[in-house]
Design a protein around this motif. Structure first.
Motif, short mmCIF file in Angstrom:
data_model
loop_
_atom_site.label_atom_id
_atom_site.label_comp_id
_atom_site.label_asym_id
_atom_site.label_seq_id
_atom_site.Cartn_x
_atom_site.Cartn_y
_atom_site.Cartn_z
N GLY A 229 -5.85 1.76 -5.89
CA GLY A 229 -7.23 2.09 -6.77
C GLY A 229 -8.20 2.88 -5.80
N GLY A 230 -8.54 2.26 -4.92
CA GLY A 230 -9.58 2.91 -4.15
C GLY A 230 -9.26 4.24 -3.51
N GLY A 231 -7.77 4.26 -3.04
CA GLY A 231 -7.33 5.73 -2.75
C GLY A 231 -7.44 6.65 -3.84
N LEU A 232 -7.05 6.12 -5.03
CA LEU A 232 -7.10 7.08 -6.17
C LEU A 232 -8.49 7.55 -6.48
N GLY A 233 -9.68 6.83 -6.40
CA GLY A 233 -10.84 7.14 -6.61
C GLY A 233 -11.44 8.26 -5.59
N ARG A 234 -10.96 8.05 -4.48
CA ARG A 234 -11.32 8.96 -3.39
C ARG A 234 -10.48 10.15 -3.54
N TYR A 235 -9.46 10.27 -4.04
CA TYR A 235 -8.63 11.51 -4.35
C TYR A 235 -9.15 12.11 -5.46
N ILE A 236 -9.56 11.62 -6.55
CA ILE A 236 -10.09 12.36 -7.62
C ILE A 236 -11.37 13.20 -7.30
N VAL A 237 -12.11 12.35 -6.53
CA VAL A 237 -13.61 12.78 -6.07
C VAL A 237 -13.25 14.15 -5.12
N VAL A 238 -12.16 13.94 -4.29
CA VAL A 238 -11.97 15.24 -3.24
C VAL A 238 -11.53 16.34 -4.11
N ARG A 239 -10.50 15.86 -4.92
CA ARG A 239 -10.10 17.24 -5.66
C ARG A 239 -11.14 18.00 -6.52
N PHE A 240 -11.89 16.97 -7.14
CA PHE A 240 -13.09 17.59 -7.88
C PHE A 240 -14.00 18.40 -6.93
N LEU A 241 -14.34 17.97 -5.86
CA LEU A 241 -15.27 18.86 -5.00
C LEU A 241 -14.57 19.93 -4.67
N LEU A 242 -13.19 20.01 -4.77
CA LEU A 242 -12.25 21.21 -4.18
C LEU A 242 -12.54 22.27 -5.30
N ILE A 243 -12.86 21.91 -6.44
CA ILE A 243 -12.89 22.93 -7.58
C ILE A 243 -14.11 24.05 -7.17
N ILE A 244 -15.11 23.49 -6.66
CA ILE A 244 -16.43 24.22 -6.54
C ILE A 244 -16.05 25.43 -5.57
#
Lengths: 367, 582
Positions: free
Chosen positions: A28-43
């Protein structure tokens, strides 16, 4: 227990090193981090897209000359250019453009003098509505038929479905649209020929406070079942014309990937434990096959939006594509630029959603 | 499945009468053929086999002998183009009910699979579904045979995981397969087989994909499956050491037929059939080559030990770069190695020990990140490609899997000629052909095979061709990375023999990389044992394998099952002692 990885992989040591990481809490923690990283990559993705669009649009000169050149005298043209600030250094214009974008200001169209933001909200919702309908059609047709073809591999249903898939994605969407119109509207009269709703319904929808622009949602809000029916009837043919194009791709995609996973060791192993064939297909083979399928779906959304241009023209669906064609004809680059940026942002967001879904399905992606 | 049967019915029939010996499975006159484009191919031909409750029957044979086909028949898992004749009578664990699997409908077959007979496969990573938790996958077997609540299924999954030796089972039941090591994965696969308490488990090469030390643990687990669960096991394997370790009885298969069946001790002590004798004779044993190695050492010319070594590694370090902002992976950590002219150095170690990395670094295929590595006088640490190129022409390379290192679109002659052409020794294939023929002859392949394509050769022939390619440039150094691990034992024996002959004749130095201690012992003048990127022990085979000093070498050696049931039983005790020291 030996901690040595199960296979020697000198070329790819990093994955094996993480693969045997002794314990991780759920993921779960890994997934949360993954989503944040991916979202930041959109910028950065969107920044690069916006810059590219800006550079390409300006490479041919300023928008005023493009739109009005030849129709105004050189002096008038110069004056308009000066008023709009297009004679300033390109870098200044670029920075100003970025600043405006951050405030949601896409500029004003040259041909009909409307704020681009207004064009985007009015017509963007129409296109999005059509794209959603088309995706639904693509899923409803592509996935079950793909599964059927995979489970009856090389038999009659598979052969028929493969030909069907080729027809779907080989037929140009405007041709399919015309054909559908001819048969189901003109000859049979089952569905309306064009438009998003009949005039009566359009007027009814306009009376709402804060219309969402999604006709189906607005129609429900009026509480008038006839309006809902009318909106749906108008949506059927464009959705099918555009959806089938994608459905053909989905069908082939699902078929190929499920055939691949059906022959894996884990499906054989599940079969050896007495799991039913239907369940092997729908659970054991389907879920891992989804991983590559989801990724391609993300790419398909981009194609769907470009396909919408032709569909909208064919069915006079007043959406972005319809507008884009209009503005391209008018050489209104400010408007075109706004529409292209919006489509690019939607595609970037879709790919983000796809990455998240892929991570939810595939535990190995979460890092 | 299109199958016909000679026995009347697949309906349940009463269990064997009193006095008669009970069997969990009885295979009678089984024949299986496959419909292929080239006509019908018979894979199994008149096989009779029986397994008693709680017994381990090993079915041994080389690839294509029909052992896996026979085993698959017990679960009715043959592909659709198979035709089966004969009977496979499978009883349940209690012995109250039995069915002829060959005659069962798909629905009846599903009811039998998992409950009466379960299967354990070769490659545990491929058998576990990557996108479901192990708990879900274990429970799936229960769900296939009746309603199970989520809570009950979970409880049973945890219980069975504990019994197969997964620590913290209550927590790990919710993890995904990639979070387990190779050995643990195989334990989970065994847990899946055991969860419905079948009377019989068919284990198809259950330890082939595992390291020796892990293999020993899985063999222990399978022994517990027999003793604690009372489950009979049909063990399919080509490894005679595994057979000697685990089997009660052995059936030897050759070309679709059972050529000999006997108790394990009798078979190893006194094989009757010619093929069995040959098979047992092909198995390399540690210590066989001690005299040969000693003779080679005695025959070295004066001053040989002082000659410039072909390869000299000092404090060699190789780290693979990590992904974005992650630390690198140190594959080799401070290794000292020397290979002198004409010497064969055997490099042994388990998966991930860094043995292949060292081989690749010597050939200049992987950059050296620390220390010094001198190959034929060139320092590889920091060497530019221009400096490495001439070194490469003096090094030959033989890879593990010859089928993937020959381009399938080129003929064998093209492949063998390639190094000659690349290094400018020949302008084209025509000019190189004479040398290619000579090389093929040297590896005992007919010249005409040069015109064949890789798929037209058998595995052993392909590996000979690969050896010819490795020797094409008359290298001063040959790097052989697991050259025989993809081959059957009898084929392996012939390739190793050829290798030893060529080495003696041509006198090249060699780095021989293998996970198989016995194979290395057969060929190497000296052996270096690698563990987690470090050399833990080095010396002659007699010294390293005869009287190992390092605890890891001792454990590695004790884990290696020897093809002798009596000796193997003693070694198991020794291994247990070594483990208790940890």
């Amino acid at each position: 227990m030996s901690t040595a990885p199960s296979t020697e992989a000198p070329g790819t040591p990093a994955p094996t090193a993480t693969a045997v990481a002794p314990r991780r809490s759920g993921g779960g923690g890994g997934l949360g981090r993954y989503i944040v990283v991916r979202f930041l990559l959109i910028i950065p993705t969107i920044f690069i897209l916006v810059t590219t669009v800006f550079v390409v649009m300006r490479a041919t000169g300023d928008p005023i000359t493009a739109a009005l050149g030849g129709r105004l005298t050189p002096d008038q043209l110069q004056q308009r250019i000066h008023e709009a600030g297009y004679d300033r250094p390109i870098l200044v214009q670029y920075v100003e453009y970025l600043g405006d974008l951050l405030h949601g200001d896409f500029g004003t169209t040259l041909s009909d003098n409307r704020p681009v933001t207004e064009v985007l909200t009015t017509f963007g919702t129409a296109t999005l509505e059509l794209a959603v309908y088309a995706l639904i059609v693509a899923f409803l047709v592509g996935i079950p038929f793909g599964l059927l073809a995979a489970s009856r591999r090389d038999r009659l249903p598979d052969a028929v479905l493969r030909v069907f898939a080729i027809l779907c994605y080989a037929t140009p969407v405007f041709f399919a649209g015309l054909l559908l119109k001819l048969v189901f509207s003109v000859s049979l009269g089952w569905f309306p020929v064009a438009g998003r709703a009949s005039t009566g319904t359009e007027i009814e929808l306009q009376t709402l406070d804060n219309p969402s622009g999604f006709y189906l949602i607005d129609a429900f809000r009026t509480g008038d079942p006839d309006a809902v029916g009318d909106v749906l009837m108008h949506a059927v043919l464009p959705a099918v014309a555009l959806g089938l194009l994608t459905a053909g791709v989905f069908l082939r995609l699902v078929r190929t990937n499920v055939i691949g996973t059906l022959s894996t060791g884990y499906v054989t192993a599940a079969r050896s434990r007495g799991v039913r064939e239907g369940r092997l297909l729908r659970k054991h083979a389907w879920r891992p096959a989804l991983i590559p399928i989801i990724t391609v779906i993300g790419l398909q959304v981009a194609l769907l939006l470009s396909g919408a241009v032709l569909t909208e023209t064919t069915f006079e669906w007043k959406g972005l594509g319809f507008q884009l064609a209009h503005y391209l004809q008018a050489r209104d680059f400010v408007a075109v630029q706004g529409i292209v940026v919006l489509i690019a942002v939607v595609v970037a967001l879709t790919n983000f959603v796809v990455d998240v879904i892929a991570a939810l399905i595939d535990p190995r992606v979460r890092y | 499945m299109s199958s016909t049967t000679t026995t009347p019915a697949g309906a349940p029939r009463p269990g064997a009468g009193p006095g008669a010996e009970r069997h969990v499975v009885e295979i009678r006159d089984l024949a299986v053929s496959f419909a292929t484009d080239a006509g019908s191919v018979r894979a199994v031909d008149g096989v009779d086999l029986t397994v008693r409750p709680g017994e381990v029957l090993a079915v041994v044979g080389e690839s294509g002998s029909g052992k896996t086909v026979t085993a698959s028949t017990i679960l009715g898992l043959l592909p659709e183009n198979a035709t089966t004749r004969g009977a496979v009578v499978l009883a349940n664990k209690a012995g109250t009910d039995e069915h002829d699997v060959v005659a069962l409908s798909p629905k009846q077959l599903r009811a039998v699979r998992g409950t009466d007979v379960a299967m354990v496969f070769q490659e545990p990573s491929a058998v576990l579904n990557p996108v479901f938790t192990v708990g879900w996958q274990i429970t799936e077997g229960l769900r296939a045979h009746g309603k199970v609540s989520a809570k009950e299924g979970r409880a049973r999954a945890i219980e069975i995981l504990e019994r197969v030796g997964i620590p913290d089972a209550a927590e790990r039941v919710d993890q995904y397969p990639h979070q387990f090591s190779g050995g643990q994965k195989q334990r989970i696969v065994i847990a899946m087989a055991l969860v419905l308490d079948p009377g019989l488990i068919v284990a198809d090469e259950p330890t082939t994909a595992l390291d020796v030390t892990v293999q020993a643990e899985i063999l222990d687990l399978l022994r517990r499956v027999r003793d604690e669960f009372g489950t009979a096991v049909v063990l399919i394997t080509h490894n005679m050491g595994v057979v000697a370790d685990l089997a009660d009885t052995v059936a030897v298969m050759y070309q679709g037929k059972v050529v000999e069946q006997a108790g394990a001790r009798e078979l190893f002590a006194d094989p009757q059939d010619e093929y069995t004798k040959r098979l047992l004779g092909s198995v390399p044993r540690i210590g066989e080559a001690t005299a040969r190695t000693a003779a080679r050492a005695a025959g070295r010319p004066e001053g040989w030990a002082e000659a410039t070594p072909v390869v000299a590694a000092r404090d060699l370090e190789i780290t693979y770069p990590g992904r974005f902002r992650r630390p690198g992976f140190p594959a080799v950590r401070g290794v000292d190695l020397t290979i002198r002219p004409g010497e064969v150095l055997g490099l042994v170690g388990e998966s991930g020990s860094g043995k292949s990395t060292i081989g690749r670094a010597i050939a200049g295929l992987t950059p050296v990140t620390g220390g010094s590595l001198s190959v034929l006088g060139v320092e590889m640490n920091g060497a530019r490609p221009r400096e490495v190129r001439p070194v490469r022409s003096r090094i030959g390379f033989v890879f593990q899997d010859p089928s993937s290192t020959f381009n399938p679109l080129l003929t064998i002659a093209d492949g063998v000629a390639e190094p000659l052409i690349v290094q400018g020794r020949a302008r084209d294939l025509r000019a190189a052909r004479a040398r290619v023929d000579e090389l093929l002859e040297a590896v005992q392949l007919p010249r005409a095979y040069g015109d064949r394509y890789p798929h037209e050769l058998s595995g052993g022939q392909r590996q000979r061709a690969s050896l010819a390619r490795g020797l094409a440039l008359e290298p001063e150094l040959l790097i052989a990375d697991e050259p025989t691990s993809a081959l059957d034992v009898s084929v392996q024996a012939r390739v190793l023999e050829l290798f030893a002959e060529l080495q003696a004749e041509l006198g090249f130095a060699c780095l021989f990389i293998s996970h198989d201690l016995a194979v290395v012992d057969l060929l190497a003048d000296r052996i270096a044992v690698l563990y987690r990127g470090q050399v833990v022990e080095e010396g002659t085979g007699e010294h390293v394998l005869g009287a190992p000093q390092d605890p890891y070498t001792q454990r590695l050696l004790a884990s290696l099952p020897v093809p002798d049931p009596v000796q193997q039983a003693e070694r198991r005790v020794e291994l247990a002692r070594l483990r208790s020291l940890d």
